[in-house]
Design a protein around this motif. Sequence first.
Motif, PDB file in Angstrom:
ATOM      1  N   LEU A 180      39.184  33.058  33.197  1.00 31.64           N
ATOM      2  CA  LEU A 180      39.475  34.368  32.607  1.00 31.64           C
ATOM      3  C   LEU A 180      39.376  35.449  33.675  1.00 31.64           C
ATOM      4  N   LYS A 190      42.351  35.216  36.109  1.00 28.94           N
ATOM      5  CA  LYS A 190      43.610  35.678  35.512  1.00 28.94           C
ATOM      6  C   LYS A 190      43.605  37.202  35.357  1.00 28.94           C
ATOM      7  N   LEU A 191      42.474  37.694  34.900  1.00 26.70           N
ATOM      8  CA  LEU A 191      42.351  39.130  34.665  1.00 26.70           C
ATOM      9  C   LEU A 191      42.505  39.909  35.978  1.00 26.70           C
ATOM     10  N   GLU A 227      46.154  39.932  37.045  1.00 25.11           N
ATOM     11  CA  GLU A 227      46.961  40.878  36.272  1.00 25.11           C
ATOM     12  C   GLU A 227      46.644  42.321  36.676  1.00 25.11           C
ATOM     13  N   VAL A 252      48.711  45.924  38.218  1.00 28.58           N
ATOM     14  CA  VAL A 252      48.732  47.138  37.398  1.00 28.58           C
ATOM     15  C   VAL A 252      48.054  48.333  38.084  1.00 28.58           C
ATOM     16  N   ILE A 271      49.400  48.551  29.062  1.00 24.99           N
ATOM     17  CA  ILE A 271      49.587  47.893  30.347  1.00 24.99           C
ATOM     18  C   ILE A 271      50.010  46.447  30.133  1.00 24.99           C
ATOM     19  N   LYS A 272      50.742  45.932  31.106  1.00 23.11           N
ATOM     20  CA  LYS A 272      51.328  44.597  30.960  1.00 23.11           C
ATOM     21  C   LYS A 272      50.428  43.529  31.562  1.00 23.11           C
ATOM     22  N   GLY A 273      50.526  42.347  31.005  1.00 24.11           N
ATOM     23  CA  GLY A 273      49.725  41.220  31.485  1.00 24.11           C
ATOM     24  C   GLY A 273      49.244  40.436  30.284  1.00 24.11           C
ATOM     25  N   GLU A 274      49.269  39.096  30.395  1.00 26.44           N
ATOM     26  CA  GLU A 274      48.952  38.250  29.243  1.00 26.44           C
ATOM     27  C   GLU A 274      47.544  38.525  28.701  1.00 26.44           C
ATOM     28  N   ILE A 275      46.562  38.474  29.599  1.00 26.67           N
ATOM     29  CA  ILE A 275      45.175  38.668  29.153  1.00 26.67           C
ATOM     30  C   ILE A 275      44.953  40.125  28.734  1.00 26.67           C
ATOM     31  N   LEU A 276      45.489  41.031  29.552  1.00 28.60           N
ATOM     32  CA  LEU A 276      45.297  42.453  29.249  1.00 28.60           C
ATOM     33  C   LEU A 276      45.879  42.793  27.881  1.00 28.60           C
TER      34      LEU A 276
END
Lengths: 455, 174
Positions: free
Chosen positions: A4, A7-8, A11, A15, B110-115
């Motif tokens: 987790l 991945k976080l 991402e 952003v 905001i974009k992103g699978e987990i987000l």
Amino acid sequence: MKNLKEKLLKELDCVVPPLSEDVLNAPIIRAENGEKEEKKRSFTWKMVLSCSVAVVALCMAILFPVFFGSKNGVAVNSGYALVLEVNPKVAFTVDDKGKVKTVTALNEDADVILSDSKRLSEMVGQTTEKALEKFIDYSSKLGYLDLVNPDAVKITLSEKGKIADGIKKSVENYFMQNGIFTLVITESKTLAEISKNIGFGEETNIKNLIDKLSKTPVLEYERQVLGKDLQQIQDYYTQNVLLGDMKNYVKAQLSHNTVSENQVLKLNELNIKIATHSDNPLRIFEVSSPESVYSYWAVRALPFSNFTEEFGNLMAEMEEELAIYNSEHSQKINDYLTLKIVLDLQDAFDFDFIKSLLDNFTDSAYLENISLINQILNALSGEDFKDFDKMPENEQDFMDKVSGYSQSVYFAREKENSQIYSQQRKPLTEGEYQQFIDSIIKEYGSLENYWKNLQ
Amino acid sequence: MDGRQTDRLLHAVATGDNKAFEQLYLKTKNGVYAFLYSYLNNAQDTEDAMQTVYLKVKTNISSYKIGTNGRAWLLQIAKNLALDVIKKNARFALQIQNSKDDLFEESGFIKGEILEAMQKALTEEERRIVVLHVLWGYKHREIAKFLSCPTGTVTSKYKRAIEKLRRELKEDSV
């Protein structure tokens, strides 16, 4: 969990915007700048006052040595070093004003206490007496000092006379006030001897030693890998950290959590019996509600407790089992939701395997299963002691791992010893304390012999 | 982000080292961003707040006491700022409520699978707890202190949040 986080972070990398040029190029407003501005604004009476204070201070500085203990007008003390041994071993350097300048861990137990910069900051800048008291207090809190049976601490100083006597007296006072039967053994050595013993060469000038220590990492673990290449760091990590004290810590943590499984199952079983029992007063209307509504905790919250004998016995048994469980575990079960959480966590792991692993906890079995052990400890404790199964990737990573480990040991020991530490003790009178010293001398011949016997 | 590393970098920033400031930004930006977002729920506000947080680090570094908890100091700046922004937005929203109802709608996700899963499935507080534990490495008891609530509440909310995320992502790898 790691998944987790990774991945976080990935991402977020896409952003999070870069810093604007304005922020990047903005000046850093340091304390000195602020002070200068303050000075500009507050010229007038404050300046006059501070000038007067400075003149008085100058006169005092000139006259003070003449009246109070100087020899031929030279200041008595220019600073000193001391080593305190409780079991944690630590070196302090003290400047000419009697303030602690550096605190350096000399073994892994001292690393545990000094692994947090907040605790370190409580000692640096303090008087020697206060810093020693703080360090000894942490040692007591973590169970390094025996608060129940006689014990001793040793202080080796590069000072003699009034300063050494004052320090000894102050530490003895701490023990007397807290009702602790611990002796204080002091020894004088030259600065060069102390400096050599703690691994910093035969330094004869205290200022140079302070300078050296202030540029050296505080923790023993950190100093061990300075200047080593990655392979050497990883070898050291495996041999001295993973297979060192960490192995015993991991085993204790695993045993602690594995033992609880049967207890938790029993608590759950009892709670179900209580919730479904026909004498449960909450079932009087027999409405269809979740189990939590009829639980042990819900019944206990009722304003009465005149239950039928059979139901009362069940409640008493649950209360007893809960008291045992809560006295043995850091994760207390004080409500229905927590019971469910603990049950879920234990469901997720194969504790039969862990039990067999603990029965044969050899170095190879430990290293082979280290990834699984890491997962279990993370899930059960929710603590920061994670990813210790991975080899450090660089010096910084090594330092982060060992300081995280030391912090975890700190909290585990703090919990383990909290009951003994927080017990109220009657302060000792000078007579009682002296009687204790005399009895030790009578039995061992001298305090030094007693110290050797403890080692 | 390790606490000691943050302390070391803040210590260097306090001596005027701009390189250390850049390092500090690189090491903490994701954690600060996610933390701010857990309050602001809006990408634009979060991005603006990010710049202000790090500007405040430079201008208020003298208030950081060397040897104290640097992570907590940084997050406190972020939290105070986020609360200020929320107050301002609340006033602004009241003023324009009648004229443009959809102003904030979906404007800053905001974009992103987990987000995205976090935004959809978790409450604000759950998001904050997940961010503090997973990204900042805070222990449950430390989060409890920071958010002024019992440790047991943090533990149960964290567990619930992870379960919700698992369901949302339909996987067990979380």
